[in-house]
Design an enzyme around this catalytic site. Structure first.
Site, PDB file in Angstrom:
ATOM      1  N   HIS A 427     -10.852  -6.609  19.495  1.00  0.00           N
ATOM      2  CA  HIS A 427     -11.559  -5.781  18.521  1.00  0.00           C
ATOM      3  C   HIS A 427     -10.595  -5.362  17.422  1.00  0.00           C
ATOM      4  CE1 HIS A 427     -13.693  -1.764  17.466  1.00  0.00           C
ATOM      5  NE2 HIS A 427     -14.038  -2.727  16.636  1.00  0.00           N
ATOM      6  N   ASN A 477     -14.722   3.346  19.607  1.00  0.00           N
ATOM      7  CA  ASN A 477     -16.084   3.543  19.117  1.00  0.00           C
ATOM      8  C   ASN A 477     -16.941   4.351  20.087  1.00  0.00           C
ATOM      9  OD1 ASN A 477     -15.767   2.368  16.648  1.00  0.00           O
ATOM     10  ND2 ASN A 477     -16.508   0.356  17.262  1.00  0.00           N
TER      11      ASN A 477
END
Length: 697
Positions: A427, A477
């Site tokens: 990511h 996140n």
């Protein structure tokens, strides 16, 4: 004499050689050796002293093992004063780096010579302190006030040529540091040069220090060390004597040493070095990486490709059409041209990267020989599965298949292949060639050598790599969605997006959460909310006003309007006048009577939500250590470095008070404010998140 310093006498010159590999750090044994060496040189009748470092560097700085501990005698300030006070001519010959205390030792010498490749600087502000061994007093005397302030308050090192131009060193000469140092010392003796103590030089010129102080505080978003270091330089200009300036420097140094910001920045310093050192990877050999593929040439994919090219990898960029491939190449070229303008790469290397190292393709078979392929396509599971099914068919055995998903289940993606052990999440954060964070997401069946390769790639790309487990949003996140939900709840209850952004930039964040949402794109959160809606608990408070913005086509900066309005050619945005009405309508729909919030209350609730979710992430093993969370938020989410990260902040604030506040908030909303079991356990046991870091180091 300490074994860390070798003493020998060559003619009239006593030579003190630092022998404390790998970086000749100025630990207590080195300090003792230098002090004893100066005394022995004087006792032996030497006329000059040469100080240099064996191996690859002069003194590269303090011994990090001594950070945060009482300094053992002799302290560095006393050592520097003793070197400067010697009646002999003291010469420092510098190579490698002379940083922090290393440069302070050199400044306490009477003459300084360096090889052209040497670098020097005073980076103490990055540890929440200031140069405390005379650096703020001596450097302005040789370099001038402005040059000294720039070096001290920025912490940036400079090259030897620049140091020569500023008057910090006296000569730059090619050669071995020992030989050029001996030759220079002998030349000084032959010329009858006088001993030249920096402390005896005139005080530097004063400037408008009050105005500079405010500028530094604003630029540092509240970080104290640069502005406080400036006050020490002010003492060099305005104190009655050099000794008075040294005394003031020490007082300011101790103020910073005893500050919470110093605790936070030292934690960040050590955690940055510890985060990628995982016990599970010890002895594991990563797979070879030379050729990588990137699927999707939008902003994210182009950034990943750029980072890979700049790291020496060969890249194949896959798009679905020739037009899309051409657009992707344009983005990559734009990124690389920016690197040329900043002096990061040469024009020749630019040509090599774009014409030889980069290939554009529209067919999956072009990825047949890639060692690793990372997809950066639309954030939708059905799209990801199509990509990975095709990669499974064309990629060679042993190739690593990586997804750049921000939220989606990497296990589900891996399950659509016949090689789930080769699948991993990588990511990246946009723009990927700039942002330092890389979350290495380890799925249930990911092979350990694939994990090692993910971290090896992160190191190649100069990233801060953090290991994350699989859950919705991984580490960053997932926590973001929680503290952002807290901000939305406060808006529904009476705060405004603009008050919240102001309060949190006041805390030290680079941007508030609503300005960040505009930058990232409001459509990302909108898609996530729609994806989670079918399984959402009925008790969850989900306001509708953000969706109204998206339904009207307002996605933030990329459309020119979101929470803020953005005008072409203007920096930043102004509050969108349509937003308050959307919020009022949402409150009326839910029959909420708004109340006032103070900035302090906004910050406390926001941070308690962040800490509570972070504690759940650690407790569930999504992050293995609290420091993993701290580094994720520091390098990916704009958390102020001088606070160390949310869990270091929590330790400094006190876990018992944070838990008490969460319990109070739970009386209003016991669904959102569910105390993390790990937080409750730590409070009950009187332990901290730092204790967990030490136990898992």
């Amino acid at each position: 004499m300490s074994n860390a310093i070798k003493y020998e006498k060559i003619g009239d010159i006593a030579v003190l050689t630092a022998q404390n590999p790998p970086v000749n750090a100025l630990g207590v044994d080195v300090r003792k050796g230098l002090l004893a060496g100066i005394q022995q040189a004087e006792d032996d009748g030497a006329k000059a002293v040469l100080i240099y470092g064996d191996g690859r560097t002069y003194f590269a700085g303090a011994d990090i093992r001594e950070f945060g501990k009482p300094m053992l005698d002799p302290g560095l300030p006393d050592l520097c004063n003793r070197i400067e006070a010697s009646p002999l001519i003291v010469v420092s010959s510098m190579h490698g780096t002379a940083l922090g205390g290393g440069l302070e030792v050199a400044l306490s010498s009477h003459y300084r010579i360096a090889v052209p490749s040497a670098k020097m600087g005073l980076p103490e502000v990055h540890l929440g302190i200031l140069p405390g061994a005379g650096g703020t007093q001596r450097l302005p005397r040789v370099a001038g006030t402005e040059s000294a302030l720039d070096m001290i308050t920025s912490g940036r090192p400079i090259k030897a040529a620049d140091a020569l131009a500023k008057g910090i060193i006296d000569r730059v000469t090619e050669g071995e540091p020992r030989e050029i140092g001996l030759a220079y010392a002998q030349e000084l003796l032959d010329a009858g040069a006088a001993r030249r103590a920096v402390g005896d030089m005139p005080a530097p010129e004063a400037i408008d220090f009050d105005a500079r102080y405010e500028t530094l505080l604003k630029k540092g978003r509240g970080q104290l060390s640069p502005a406080t270091a400036m006050r020490a330089v002010q003492a060099a200009c305005e104190a009655d004597s050099f000794e008075a300036g040294i005394k003031r420097e020490r007082e300011l140094f101790m103020e910073l040493m005893n500050s919470d910001q110093r605790l936070g920045m030292v934690h960040a310093f050590f955690s940055e070095r510890a985060v990628s050192k995982l016990p599970e990877l010890k002895g594991v050999t990563p797979r070879a990486l030379a050729d990588i593929g990137v699927i999707g040439g939008g902003t994210m994919g182009a950034g990943i490709a750029t980072a890979a090219l700049l790291s020496g990898l060969t890249v194949t960029m896959l798009e679905m059409t020739d037009e899309a491939a051409a657009a992707a190449k344009g983005r990559i070229l734009g990124n690389l041209q920016g690197a040329v303008k900043r002096g990061k790469i040469s024009a020749d290397l630019f040509e090599t990267l774009t014409n030889q190292a980069l290939t554009l393709a529209t067919d999956y078979t072009s990825l047949a020989n890639a060692d690793l392929v990372v997809e950066a396509v639309f954030e939708e599971m059905s799209v990801k599965k199509i990509v990975f099914t095709q990669l499974d068919e064309v990629c060679k055995p042993g190739a690593i298949l990586a997804t750049n998903t921000s939220y989606l289940d990497v296990n589900e993606i891996a399950a659509c292949t016949k090689r789930p052990e080769d699948v991993i999440g990588l990511h990246f954060f946009s723009p990927a060639h700039v942002m330092k964070l890389l979350e290495v997401v380890v799925a249930d069946k990911t092979s350990i050598d694939v994990v090692a390769t993910g971290f090896a790639l992160g190191k190649m790309l100069n990233k801060i790599s953090v290991r994350a487990g699989v859950c919705d949003g991984f580490i960053g996140n997932r926590i973001l969605s929680t503290y952002r939900a807290c901000a939305d709840h406060m808006i529904m209850d009476g705060a405004s997006p603009y008050q919240i952004d102001k309060a949190l930039t006041g805390f030290g964040f680079a941007m508030g959460p609503f300005a960040v949402a505009d930058l990232a794109g409001l459509d990302i959160g909108w898609a996530s909310r729609k994806r989670l809606a079918p399984t959402r608990d009925a008790r969850e408070r989900v306001p509708s006003f953000p969706d109204k913005l998206c339904e009207d086509g307002h996605f933030g900066q990329k459309t020119g309007k979101g929470y803020y309005v953005y005008e072409a050619g203007k920096r930043g945005g102004t509050p969108n006048p349509d937003v308050p009405a959307l919020i009022e309508a949402n409150r009326a729909e839910l029959e909420i009577t708004p109340r006032d919030f103070t900035d302090a209350e906004i910050t406390r609730r926001y941070m308690c939500a962040m800490v509570n979710e972070a504690a759940k992430v650690v407790g569930e093993g999504i992050a293995q250590r609290p420091l993993d969370v701290d580094m994720t938020l520091l390098f990916g989410y704009g958390f102020p470095r001088y606070r160390g990260g949310p869990l270091k902040w929590a330790d400094i604030e006190g876990l018992d008070g944070i838990l008490a506040d969460i319990m109070t908030y739970a009386k209003e909303d016991d669904y959102f404010w569910q105390p993390a079991p790990l937080l409750q356990q730590l409070v009950a046991e009187g332990r901290t998140f730092d204790d967990l870091n030490r136990e898992n180091s």
